[in-house]
Design an enzyme around this catalytic site. Structure first.
Site, PDB file in Angstrom:
ATOM      1  N   HIS A 134      32.847  51.653 -18.752  1.00 39.52           N
ATOM      2  CA  HIS A 134      31.897  51.267 -19.802  1.00 39.52           C
ATOM      3  C   HIS A 134      31.379  49.868 -19.535  1.00 39.52           C
ATOM      4  O   HIS A 134      30.887  49.199 -20.432  1.00 39.52           O
ATOM      5  CB  HIS A 134      32.560  51.306 -21.171  1.00 39.52           C
ATOM      6  CG  HIS A 134      33.315  52.555 -21.445  1.00 39.52           C
ATOM      7  ND1 HIS A 134      34.642  52.702 -21.122  1.00 39.52           N
ATOM      8  CD2 HIS A 134      32.910  53.733 -21.975  1.00 39.52           C
ATOM      9  CE1 HIS A 134      35.036  53.920 -21.476  1.00 39.52           C
ATOM     10  NE2 HIS A 134      34.008  54.574 -21.979  1.00 39.52           N
ATOM     11  N   HIS A 159      28.916  59.306 -18.955  1.00 44.15           N
ATOM     12  CA  HIS A 159      29.760  59.461 -17.770  1.00 44.15           C
ATOM     13  C   HIS A 159      29.458  60.766 -17.026  1.00 44.15           C
ATOM     14  O   HIS A 159      30.262  61.228 -16.229  1.00 44.15           O
ATOM     15  CB  HIS A 159      31.238  59.471 -18.161  1.00 44.15           C
ATOM     16  CG  HIS A 159      31.656  58.304 -18.985  1.00 44.15           C
ATOM     17  ND1 HIS A 159      31.541  57.015 -18.535  1.00 44.15           N
ATOM     18  CD2 HIS A 159      32.175  58.226 -20.243  1.00 44.15           C
ATOM     19  CE1 HIS A 159      31.980  56.183 -19.488  1.00 44.15           C
ATOM     20  NE2 HIS A 159      32.364  56.902 -20.529  1.00 44.15           N
TER      21      HIS A 159
END
Lengths: 330, 330
Positions: A218, A56
């Protein structure tokens, strides 16, 4: 799948070496996989610790520095850090005023940070935790009980970090962190899946003319699969979802966030739509961020995060910050 | 092809609206497609004007601000700005000390900036031009006579911008800009092609196990098509190519630049390799940048740019800068 990596196994360690070489203001504990401010803890200042799965970036390690985090604990790609990492980070950054854990609401993160808080308490470190759960797309999912934590994590880290710099006590820093979360909502849209290096396959299949509305960071499913449409219409889906959950008015802070593989020229075009639509609903876009901040590896797509500002939150947002990925005013 | 756009035709205009809404420090002239500093020209300061095709964001508009550019002229995607844009920008930013054009070496840009310089001279504006041609991959290509201009453009804009801020005369600012270019070399690698919205097709075909070594920032061909390999080996190809053209020693400034769609975690891993390899050759990586700065829409890949620093260049690199994409020290 082509990845710019040496191996899936070494990626996180290799990236930490790069982070260390690029940023003299950071100290990387390679063995324990913790990224610290090089300057170390300041006596009397609350220490801020966050972390979560890698993939991320710049979240979280890119937000370590003056006015934001004291330490970040990266896990493997899309995998929670282990409790020992978090304990080690917390004891190292405690300047005697306690430690705030900033935790995205995913089951693995919640459990591991909770265990870390208990272990830290046994070592005499006072820990408060704030859970970030801003994503309005889905309630309960494969990774989460309740709502997922996404873009608002950056807002919480920045604003709580600014308050901590003033020497505010732990309870106050935790209060403002929770307030930022409560005033923030996000919604994401995927134009493509992401590919985790270790699996080598896209996280889901998406047709040439399809998008995933409400996608997680995700590659978790969103609300619905839908037909591809214009930036204006995709942004409207996100803004409508945010505003349906939290009516907006007054000053807002808006992040038009790229998922990792969407060109910046497109993100600015999408931000123009988001700003126009929010102002059409009576809000004033007082502060903003456009770019790749809370990403999902090589996913194409974007998310919109809106925070209803108060005078206090605006002042703390504007306060100086000096991290690899966010820097102003100092 | 899925693009986060309203239409290929409106993309650049839409992005300029977004840029204007996001950055109060900028003033966007939507009609003439010029991005200015909101504060306007400062009497006695050399004005810096750059520009080129869109699709390389944050280059150039993201580098407008204190300590860097005074104006940027974006063309359509991968298309040179027109001379009128550049003339308008130059006359608007001239504070009486003349204007420096920073031009990437592509035939269209060179011709249009040259014509703009001639037209500006007729209006009494003194213009000097510096041509950036740092890409060692190919000499003469479909877009260029001589070498292409890529990553070093950012270094030239930053360092010349810092000198201009001190009130240095045009000849001095042009001299340092040319020196930065002469001391800089770049080499790029593509793991995927980019897709221009107006055409809707990848700029070239690349097999599942192939990379393009020496790729340009518009998807132009490089030196050779080769088999996919590790980050360490791909970075070695780039570092070897740079060092074969310009032996490195002493302090260097290194940019590990993403082409737009490569995750930041991979760029940091690649930077660790680049830094290690350059230090293995006797250089010291004194300054660095890691991220997406000179991009090629949604291309996956990276480039390495190395500048041999002097004391003067280091001081000017460190000087305060305040732009959307580069900000420190102020």
């Amino acid at each position: 799948m082509k990845k710019l990596i040496n191996s899936a196994e070494s990626l996180v360690a290799d990236a930490l070496r790069g982070l260390s070489a690029a940023h003299p203001g950071l100290r990387v504990d390679a063995e324990n996989r913790i990224v610290f401010r090089a300057a170390g803890p300041r006596p009397g200042k609350v220490g801020l610790v966050s972390g979560g799965g890698s993939g991320h970036e710049p979240l979280h390690a890119g937000f370590v520095g003056y006015g934001m985090l004291d330490a970040a604990c990266p896990g493997e790609i899309f995998t929670s850090p282990v409790p020992d990492q978090v304990v080690e980070a917390g004891t190292a950054v405690d300047g005697g005023a306690g430690v705030l854990h900033i935790v995205k609401n995913y089951t693995g993160d919640v459990l591991n940070f909770r265990m870390a808080a208990e272990l830290a308490a046994e070592e005499g470190v006072t820990v408060e935790s704030v859970l970030v759960d801003d994503d309005v797309a889905v309630r309960d999912s494969v990774h989460t009980a309740g709502r997922r934590g996404t873009g608002a994590t950056l807002f919480v880290e920045k604003i709580a970090g600014a308050l901590a710099e003033t020497g505010a006590p732990l309870a106050e820093v935790a209060r403002v962190a929770r307030e930022v979360n409560e005033r923030s909502r996000s919604f994401g849209v995927a134009l493509s899946a992401c590919t985790v290096p270790a699996t080598g396959a896209p996280s889901f299949d998406l047709g040439e003319a399809e998008v995933e509305l409400g996608v997680g960071i995700h590659g978790e499913p969103g609300r619905t699969r839908a037909a591809m449409r214009s930036a204006r219409e995709l942004v409207a889906v996100a803004v409508d979802a945010v505003c349906a959950d939290m009516p907006v008015s007054g000053d807002v802070l808006v992040m038009l966030n790229g998922m990792g593989a969407t060109p910046l020229v497109e993100l600015y075009a999408a931000f123009a739509e988001a700003a126009g639509q929010l102002e059409g609903r009576g809000a004033r876009v007082a502060r903003s961020l456009v770019g790749n901040y809370v990403t999902s590896l090589d996913m194409q797509g974007f998310s919109v995060t809106v925070c209803r500002l108060s005078e206090e939150l605006t002042r703390l947002w504007d306060a100086p910050v000096e991290t690899p990925a966010l820097r102003w005013g100092r």
